[in-house]
Design a protein around this motif. Structure first.
Motif, PDB file in Angstrom:
ATOM      1  N   GLU A 141     -12.173 -36.073 -23.967  1.00 17.89           N
ATOM      2  CA  GLU A 141     -10.823 -35.554 -22.971  1.00 17.89           C
ATOM      3  C   GLU A 141      -9.843 -36.493 -22.109  1.00 17.89           C
ATOM      4  OE1 GLU A 141     -11.528 -36.577 -18.136  1.00 17.89           O
ATOM      5  OE2 GLU A 141     -13.571 -36.000 -19.328  1.00 17.89           O
ATOM      6  N   ILE A 142      -9.626 -37.878 -22.948  1.00 19.10           N
ATOM      7  CA  ILE A 142      -8.782 -39.105 -23.122  1.00 19.10           C
ATOM      8  C   ILE A 142      -8.192 -39.030 -23.747  1.00 19.10           C
ATOM      9  CG2 ILE A 142      -8.292 -41.637 -23.542  1.00 19.10           C
ATOM     10  CD1 ILE A 142     -11.156 -41.804 -22.752  1.00 19.10           C
ATOM     11  N   LEU A 143      -8.104 -38.233 -25.406  1.00 18.42           N
ATOM     12  CA  LEU A 143      -7.500 -38.000 -26.775  1.00 18.42           C
ATOM     13  C   LEU A 143      -6.329 -36.544 -25.826  1.00 18.42           C
ATOM     14  CD1 LEU A 143      -9.518 -38.058 -29.226  1.00 18.42           C
ATOM     15  CD2 LEU A 143      -7.720 -39.967 -28.698  1.00 18.42           C
ATOM     16  N   GLN A 144      -7.075 -35.933 -24.884  1.00 22.04           N
ATOM     17  CA  GLN A 144      -6.714 -34.830 -24.498  1.00 22.04           C
ATOM     18  C   GLN A 144      -5.331 -34.801 -23.221  1.00 22.04           C
ATOM     19  OE1 GLN A 144      -9.859 -32.203 -24.096  1.00 22.04           O
ATOM     20  NE2 GLN A 144      -9.195 -30.975 -25.723  1.00 22.04           N
ATOM     21  N   ASN A 145      -5.831 -36.154 -22.820  1.00 28.26           N
ATOM     22  CA  ASN A 145      -4.822 -36.687 -21.213  1.00 28.26           C
ATOM     23  C   ASN A 145      -3.726 -38.027 -21.506  1.00 28.26           C
ATOM     24  OD1 ASN A 145      -5.825 -34.768 -19.761  1.00 28.26           O
ATOM     25  ND2 ASN A 145      -7.715 -36.004 -19.198  1.00 28.26           N
ATOM     26  N   GLU A 168      -8.086 -48.755 -23.632  1.00 34.95           N
ATOM     27  CA  GLU A 168      -6.764 -49.772 -23.689  1.00 34.95           C
ATOM     28  C   GLU A 168      -7.679 -50.429 -24.977  1.00 34.95           C
ATOM     29  OE1 GLU A 168      -5.651 -52.914 -20.708  1.00 34.95           O
ATOM     30  OE2 GLU A 168      -6.786 -51.240 -19.435  1.00 34.95           O
ATOM     31  N   ALA A 169      -8.677 -50.672 -25.036  1.00 37.11           N
ATOM     32  CA  ALA A 169      -9.673 -50.664 -25.904  1.00 37.11           C
ATOM     33  C   ALA A 169      -9.757 -49.992 -27.505  1.00 37.11           C
ATOM     34  CB  ALA A 169     -10.925 -50.520 -25.633  1.00 37.11           C
ATOM     35  N   LEU A 170      -9.273 -48.588 -27.230  1.00 38.27           N
ATOM     36  CA  LEU A 170      -8.458 -47.915 -28.425  1.00 38.27           C
ATOM     37  C   LEU A 170      -7.504 -48.066 -28.516  1.00 38.27           C
ATOM     38  CD1 LEU A 170     -10.333 -45.008 -26.910  1.00 38.27           C
ATOM     39  CD2 LEU A 170     -10.884 -46.139 -29.523  1.00 38.27           C
ATOM     40  N   ALA A 171      -6.865 -48.643 -27.752  1.00 31.16           N
ATOM     41  CA  ALA A 171      -5.013 -48.440 -28.485  1.00 31.16           C
ATOM     42  C   ALA A 171      -5.759 -50.660 -29.016  1.00 31.16           C
ATOM     43  CB  ALA A 171      -4.282 -48.673 -26.471  1.00 31.16           C
ATOM     44  N   TYR A 177      -6.641 -41.088 -34.725  1.00 31.85           N
ATOM     45  CA  TYR A 177      -5.632 -40.773 -34.350  1.00 31.85           C
ATOM     46  C   TYR A 177      -4.883 -41.457 -32.790  1.00 31.85           C
ATOM     47  CZ  TYR A 177      -3.099 -36.747 -31.871  1.00 31.85           C
ATOM     48  OH  TYR A 177      -1.262 -36.206 -31.487  1.00 31.85           O
ATOM     49  N   TYR A 178      -5.889 -41.326 -31.488  1.00 30.50           N
ATOM     50  CA  TYR A 178      -5.927 -41.978 -30.207  1.00 30.50           C
ATOM     51  C   TYR A 178      -5.117 -43.041 -30.898  1.00 30.50           C
ATOM     52  CZ  TYR A 178      -5.142 -44.616 -26.193  1.00 30.50           C
ATOM     53  OH  TYR A 178      -4.487 -44.814 -24.504  1.00 30.50           O
ATOM     54  N   GLN A 179      -5.511 -44.463 -32.013  1.00 30.63           N
ATOM     55  CA  GLN A 179      -4.805 -45.639 -32.158  1.00 30.63           C
ATOM     56  C   GLN A 179      -3.731 -45.097 -32.733  1.00 30.63           C
ATOM     57  OE1 GLN A 179      -8.498 -47.502 -34.491  1.00 30.63           O
ATOM     58  NE2 GLN A 179      -9.058 -48.382 -32.110  1.00 30.63           N
ATOM     59  N   GLU A 180      -3.361 -44.051 -33.533  1.00 28.14           N
ATOM     60  CA  GLU A 180      -2.027 -44.131 -34.156  1.00 28.14           C
ATOM     61  C   GLU A 180      -1.278 -43.547 -33.810  1.00 28.14           C
ATOM     62  OE1 GLU A 180      -0.955 -45.979 -37.119  1.00 28.14           O
ATOM     63  OE2 GLU A 180      -2.892 -47.221 -37.133  1.00 28.14           O
ATOM     64  N   ALA A 211      -9.236 -34.205 -32.755  1.00 27.25           N
ATOM     65  CA  ALA A 211      -9.463 -35.120 -31.719  1.00 27.25           C
ATOM     66  C   ALA A 211      -9.093 -34.422 -30.710  1.00 27.25           C
ATOM     67  CB  ALA A 211      -7.948 -35.754 -31.357  1.00 27.25           C
ATOM     68  N   ASN A 212      -9.042 -33.407 -30.322  1.00 28.13           N
ATOM     69  CA  ASN A 212      -8.803 -32.373 -29.277  1.00 28.13           C
ATOM     70  C   ASN A 212     -10.390 -31.852 -29.537  1.00 28.13           C
ATOM     71  OD1 ASN A 212      -6.492 -32.097 -27.931  1.00 28.13           O
ATOM     72  ND2 ASN A 212      -5.657 -30.853 -29.313  1.00 28.13           N
ATOM     73  N   GLY A 213     -11.193 -32.141 -30.176  1.00 28.69           N
ATOM     74  CA  GLY A 213     -12.753 -31.594 -29.955  1.00 28.69           C
ATOM     75  C   GLY A 213     -12.323 -30.249 -30.866  1.00 28.69           C
ATOM     76  N   LYS A 214     -12.133 -30.135 -31.573  1.00 25.74           N
ATOM     77  CA  LYS A 214     -12.304 -28.371 -32.233  1.00 25.74           C
ATOM     78  C   LYS A 214     -13.623 -28.544 -33.061  1.00 25.74           C
ATOM     79  CE  LYS A 214      -8.014 -25.908 -30.606  1.00 25.74           C
ATOM     80  NZ  LYS A 214      -7.118 -25.350 -30.527  1.00 25.74           N
TER      81      LYS A 214
END
Length: 208
Positions: A134-138, A92-95, A203-206, A161-164
């Motif tokens: 983990e959050i981004l992947q889910n 929620e905070a990221l969003a 990436y998460y926010q957009e 964003a997937n940590g690669k």
């Protein structure tokens, strides 16, 4: 001098934070509060450079206060300080677009974090950064290209964003590691962020 408002439902915590922050000689506390409604009212009255607020505060939360403040003042700089590294709170905070999320146990990081977010950076404690991938992947992304990224840039952003790492991205997208490094440098410059963690947050926010 950075003008900061502090909100926490525990009066002792509020006073302790006030003492710690003012002792730095770089921060001026312009007001304190003890609830989400007080956080909103305090921010709108004092217009601090940074709002430092707890999350869980009785019937309301710092997340709700942040949402209300950012709806009225999108440029507001909010730093969440909490004992809870709950995935849903982080999501929620990221969003919402808050500038930082720290865990209360690490009080030594608060002054540097306030200075960083006041300078336009995003700051997340080590416990939070460890959860980001983990959050981004889910999270199921939605399409957003407000920054006019190319398809290749978007693909690399997703992999970051997937940590690669660069080698893994190169293999997945059939590119050389040098090409991946160049694309990431371009993304950092284009999106005006400073590192891979902030690329993942972007990436998460957009695209959330």
């Amino acid at each position: 001098m950075i003008r900061v408002a502090v909100v926490d439902d525990d009066c002792l915590v509020t006073e302790s934070l006030k003492t710690i922050l003012e002792a730095s000689g770089e921060i001026k506390i312009v007001g304190t509060g003890h609830s989400a409604p007080e956080a909103v009212a305090l921010f709108l009255k004092e217009r601090p450079d940074v709002l430092l607020t707890d999350i869980r505060m009785g019937e309301s939360t710092g997340i709700q206060a942040s949402k209300e403040i950012l709806q009225q003042m999108p440029e507001a700089v909010i730093l969440l300080l909490t004992t809870f590294s709950d995935d849903e709170y982080i999501r929620e905070a990221l969003a919402l677009g808050v500038k930082g999320y720290l865990i209360k146990q690490n009080l030594s990081t608060i002054v540097p974090a306030i200075k960083a977010v006041n300078n336009g950076q995003s700051v997340f404690g080590t416990e939070i950064v460890g959860k980001l991938t983990e959050i981004l992947q889910n999270t199921t992304p939605k399409k957003s290209n407000n920054y006019q990224l190319s398809e290749r840039e978007e693909a690399i952003l997703l992999e970051v964003a997937n940590g690669k790492n660069n080698k893994e991205i190169a293999k997945a997208l059939f590119l050389s590691e040098g090409t991946v490094r160049n694309y990431i440098s371009q993304l950092l410059e284009k999106l005006e962020v400073r590192d891979r963690t902030q690329l993942a947050i972007f990436y998460y926010q957009e695209y959330q």
